[in-house]
Design a protein around this motif. Structure first.
Motif: not given
Length: 199
Positions: A121, A126, A139
């Motif tokens: 990421s 990501a 994330t």
């Protein structure tokens, strides 16, 4: 466990064991709130820390012939920091993900050939490659400070390869839609953990 470091960002190095090797983990200058969110399996905004620890990083090394539970490791860290926690429910905004078009998402599932899964990421993107979708949800939670819930579907358990934009919420919605995933914000009652110093 090393000293508390008042820094905004740290790094981690993890190695999970298997049946042949002991469980090992060492964390170097990772944010305390991030560690606790991983141990408790909640988003960071569900954790409230004392002001003097809110931006702090911790370092620790754990090695054992037995694989202790994450709760046991967390309890050891809390004892070292002289912290205790309490939990209460709070109505919060959460990001809900739903498989809207399974036919589209199936095109991005990993094939049966064995591959090493990878995730990465940045501030803008990501990605997962032959990996679990849960790597993306963590994330997304860290970026938008909201917990991610997924409507039940067996396809979430499959390995897949996806790249999404996370620089803003509209781009997140648009990029997930390309994979057949619908993204909405809903209200949900969730636990909030408050950590305070022991008296």
């Amino acid at each position: 466990m090393g000293p508390i470091i008042p820094e905004k960002f740290g790094a981690e190095y993890l190695r999970g064991g298997d049946k042949r090797y002991p469980y090992k983990e060492f964390v170097v200058r990772d944010r305390l709130v991030r560690r606790l969110s991983i141990f408790l399996d909640v988003a960071e905004n569900q954790i409230l820390l004392p002001d003097n620890l809110s931006g702090s990083c911790i370092s620790y090394c754990y090695k054992s012939q037995l694989k202790n539970t994450k709760e046991q490791v967390m309890d050891t860290i809390l004892q070292r920091l002289n912290l205790k926690d309490s939990m209460s429910d709070s109505l919060m905004d959460v990001i809900q993900l739903e498989v809207a078009d399974k036919g589209i998402l199936k095109r991005f599932l990993a094939d049966s050939i064995a591959h090493v899964g990878r995730s990465s990421s940045s501030e803008t993107y990501a990605a997962i490659d032959y990996d679990d979708f849960s790597k993306l949800t963590r994330t997304i939670e860290e970026k938008f400070q909201k917990i991610v819930i997924m409507k039940p579907d067996s396809i979430w358990n499959r390995k897949m390869s996806l790249t999404i934009k996370i620089d803003n919420f509209q781009n997140l919605i648009t990029s997930l839609k390309q994979y057949g995933i619908k993204t909405t914000i809903i209200k949900k009652k969730l636990p909030v953990y408050r950590f305070v110093l022991r008296k």
